[in-house]
Design an enzyme around this catalytic site. Sequence first.
Site, PDB file in Angstrom:
ATOM      1  N   HIS A  60       0.848  -1.049  -0.043  1.00 34.96           N
ATOM      2  CA  HIS A  60      -0.013  -0.138  -0.135  1.00 34.96           C
ATOM      3  C   HIS A  60       0.793   1.233  -0.067  1.00 34.96           C
ATOM      4  CE1 HIS A  60      -4.200   1.532   1.432  1.00 34.96           C
ATOM      5  NE2 HIS A  60      -3.420   2.619   1.007  1.00 34.96           N
ATOM      6  N   HIS A  62       1.406   5.134  -2.236  1.00 34.65           N
ATOM      7  CA  HIS A  62       1.046   6.089  -2.942  1.00 34.65           C
ATOM      8  C   HIS A  62       1.951   6.864  -3.430  1.00 34.65           C
ATOM      9  CE1 HIS A  62      -3.338   6.017  -1.746  1.00 34.65           C
ATOM     10  NE2 HIS A  62      -2.819   5.668  -0.391  1.00 34.65           N
ATOM     11  N   LEU A  63       2.517   6.430  -4.780  1.00 31.23           N
ATOM     12  CA  LEU A  63       3.539   7.040  -5.566  1.00 31.23           C
ATOM     13  C   LEU A  63       3.186   8.392  -6.193  1.00 31.23           C
ATOM     14  CD1 LEU A  63       5.453   4.127  -7.157  1.00 31.23           C
ATOM     15  CD2 LEU A  63       6.164   5.486  -5.011  1.00 31.23           C
ATOM     16  N   ARG A  64       1.628   8.698  -6.338  1.00 27.52           N
ATOM     17  CA  ARG A  64       1.283  10.023  -6.730  1.00 27.52           C
ATOM     18  C   ARG A  64       1.443  10.346  -8.189  1.00 27.52           C
ATOM     19  NH1 ARG A  64      -1.901  10.371  -2.317  1.00 27.52           N
ATOM     20  NH2 ARG A  64      -0.898  11.082  -0.478  1.00 27.52           N
ATOM     21  N   ASP A 152      -8.728   2.863  -3.683  1.00 32.51           N
ATOM     22  CA  ASP A 152      -8.352   3.418  -2.210  1.00 32.51           C
ATOM     23  C   ASP A 152      -8.174   4.930  -2.254  1.00 32.51           C
ATOM     24  OD1 ASP A 152      -7.164   2.962   0.525  1.00 32.51           O
ATOM     25  OD2 ASP A 152      -5.361   4.231  -0.484  1.00 32.51           O
ATOM     26  N   HIS A 232      -5.621  -0.999   5.805  1.00 35.94           N
ATOM     27  CA  HIS A 232      -5.333  -0.329   6.958  1.00 35.94           C
ATOM     28  C   HIS A 232      -6.400  -0.591   8.021  1.00 35.94           C
ATOM     29  CE1 HIS A 232      -7.951   2.291   4.329  1.00 35.94           C
ATOM     30  NE2 HIS A 232      -6.776   2.850   3.483  1.00 35.94           N
ATOM     31  N   ASP A 305       0.756   2.248   3.867  1.00 42.54           N
ATOM     32  CA  ASP A 305      -0.178   3.580   3.396  1.00 42.54           C
ATOM     33  C   ASP A 305       0.547   4.702   3.083  1.00 42.54           C
ATOM     34  OD1 ASP A 305      -2.350   4.875   2.406  1.00 42.54           O
ATOM     35  OD2 ASP A 305      -3.490   4.684   4.334  1.00 42.54           O
ATOM     36  N   HIS A 309       2.650  14.286   1.218  1.00 42.72           N
ATOM     37  CA  HIS A 309       1.706  15.302   0.878  1.00 42.72           C
ATOM     38  C   HIS A 309       2.978  16.591   0.830  1.00 42.72           C
ATOM     39  CE1 HIS A 309      -2.373  13.908   0.678  1.00 42.72           C
ATOM     40  NE2 HIS A 309      -2.175  13.322   1.891  1.00 42.72           N
ATOM     41  N   PHE A 323      -5.465  14.293   4.682  1.00 43.05           N
ATOM     42  CA  PHE A 323      -5.338  13.084   5.355  1.00 43.05           C
ATOM     43  C   PHE A 323      -4.106  12.196   4.822  1.00 43.05           C
ATOM     44  CE2 PHE A 323      -9.961  13.621   6.209  1.00 43.05           C
ATOM     45  CZ  PHE A 323     -10.221  13.223   7.456  1.00 43.05           C
TER      46      PHE A 323
HETATM   47  O1  DOR Z   1      -4.891   9.192   5.080  1.00 42.47           O
HETATM   48  C1  DOR Z   1      -4.897   8.453   3.819  1.00 42.47           C
HETATM   49  N1  DOR Z   1      -4.396   9.301   2.582  1.00 42.47           N
HETATM   50  N2  DOR Z   1      -5.943   8.013   3.600  1.00 42.47           N
HETATM   51  C2  DOR Z   1      -6.381   7.155   2.469  1.00 42.47           C
HETATM   52  O2  DOR Z   1      -7.134   6.774   2.392  1.00 42.47           O
HETATM   53  C3  DOR Z   1      -5.614   7.983   1.276  1.00 42.47           C
HETATM   54  C4  DOR Z   1      -4.306   8.577   1.493  1.00 42.47           C
HETATM   55  C5  DOR Z   1      -3.956   9.579   0.567  1.00 42.47           C
HETATM   56  O3  DOR Z   1      -3.957   9.262  -0.740  1.00 42.47           O
HETATM   57  O4  DOR Z   1      -3.514  10.616   0.617  1.00 42.47           O
HETATM   58 ZN    ZN Z   2      -7.187   3.809   2.275  1.00 40.90          ZN
END
Ligand code: DOR
Ligand code: ZN
Length: 428
Positions: A60, A62-64, A152, A232, A305, A309, A323
């Site tokens: 899990h 996120h490479l964005r 997700d 998660h 996860d 950001h 988040f």
């Molecule tokens: O905290 C989170 N950030 N939960 C998620 O489900 C998505 C993730 C995000 O992509 O920033």
């Molecule tokens: Zn999620």
Amino acid sequence: MRLLVKGGRVVDPANDLDKVLDILVEDDKIVETGQNIYAEDCIIIEAHGKLVCPGFIDLHTHLREPGFEYKEDIYSGTRAAAAGGFTTVCCMPNTDPVADNKTVISFIKEQARVKGVVNVLPVGAISKKQEGQELSPIAELFQAGCVALSDDGRPVRRADLMRYAMEYAKMFDLPIFSHCEDRDLSGDGQVHEGFYSTYYGLKGIPAAAEEVMVARDIILSQLTGAKVHICHVSTRGSVELIRRAKEEGVNVTAEVTPHHLVLTDEVIGSYDADTKVNPPLRSREHVEALLKGLNEGVIDCIATDHAPHEREAKDCEYNMAAFGISGLETAIPVSMKLVHEGKLSLKRWVEAYTVKPASILNIDRGSLTPGGKADITIIDPELIKTVEVEKFYSRGWNTPFKGMKFKGWPFMTIVNGKIVFEDGEIKV
Ligand code: DOR
Ligand code: ZN
């Protein structure tokens, strides 16, 4: 090229190994594991006092990229992965455009090939644009190389759509990675609903927001026979639902993040937006249930996860902040704390990052079996270091662990027989 990893404590749960051994690597393969291996013309890696494990796999991440390169991209994200001891990451589809078709998946794979330093396995979206209305072309996503399906970042609100997604996913033996959240219940909540949400005056997200969706997806897995992996997991009720489902033979697996395992909602008192994550950090009773579930194998894996950001998304009022926690570079030290404290066995910990995620993905990695790909994570279990975000390879500095000291850090990361990270530095 040959590498000889000498004298480390080899912990390979897939082969029930925990022993001081040498490992010989040739090109991208593991050739031999054994005592006192002698080989000429090879790079010797001195691993005395280190833990030598199969390459860690993150289900899990996120490479964005594409679309949110100001948060992270495949260059920075895969370097963060390598620095964090991960050799394989599954990247989530909540990009822009969403990874809901073969063009975006091919783009991700090509970028990973050109500028990535770890294995990147793309996850395709369940629904077009992740809007929850229309199914993505699932056969196309499978053929393009997706290893799982997920919306997700958002839940799949409609149960009928999730049912159809599962029916298609099953045809290709693809797991569904489910972000379980009832948006009517979570509403505009910011933190776990409980004592601290009231005390600090922040809107709550009840445990039930997760649990009703976990129950639904277990029921749909029962109906369709599809593989469902719960992302998660953060509540005691979810652990109990998964436990019961597994007892009944439902095709369900689950992951927990390092932050949900070691932090409680008490930390929101700082009003530091880096503690804001979805699902939220929960209260002690939930955290204890997660650890118990992980110990017992009800929760299969630890996954980061990793949700990087940009600074502006976090440097604002709590209610306005995004988040997410940047997790790749702290996962090993943060979760290893549980091993040092005797709350989680070393074997179970390594298993949760290696053979378990590999079996969910049905990939031939996650072990040190001779003949297999040489993905190896070497950890210095005694090294004590402070989390310094300025030294992150990730562009996301958003972590509640900044400034904290931990014991046990990645020492070397070997991907397909190549050293990509060594002693604090990326080598490629
Ligand atoms: O905290 C989170 N950030 N939960 C998620 O489900 C998505 C993730 C995000 O992509 O920033
Ligand atoms: Zn999620």
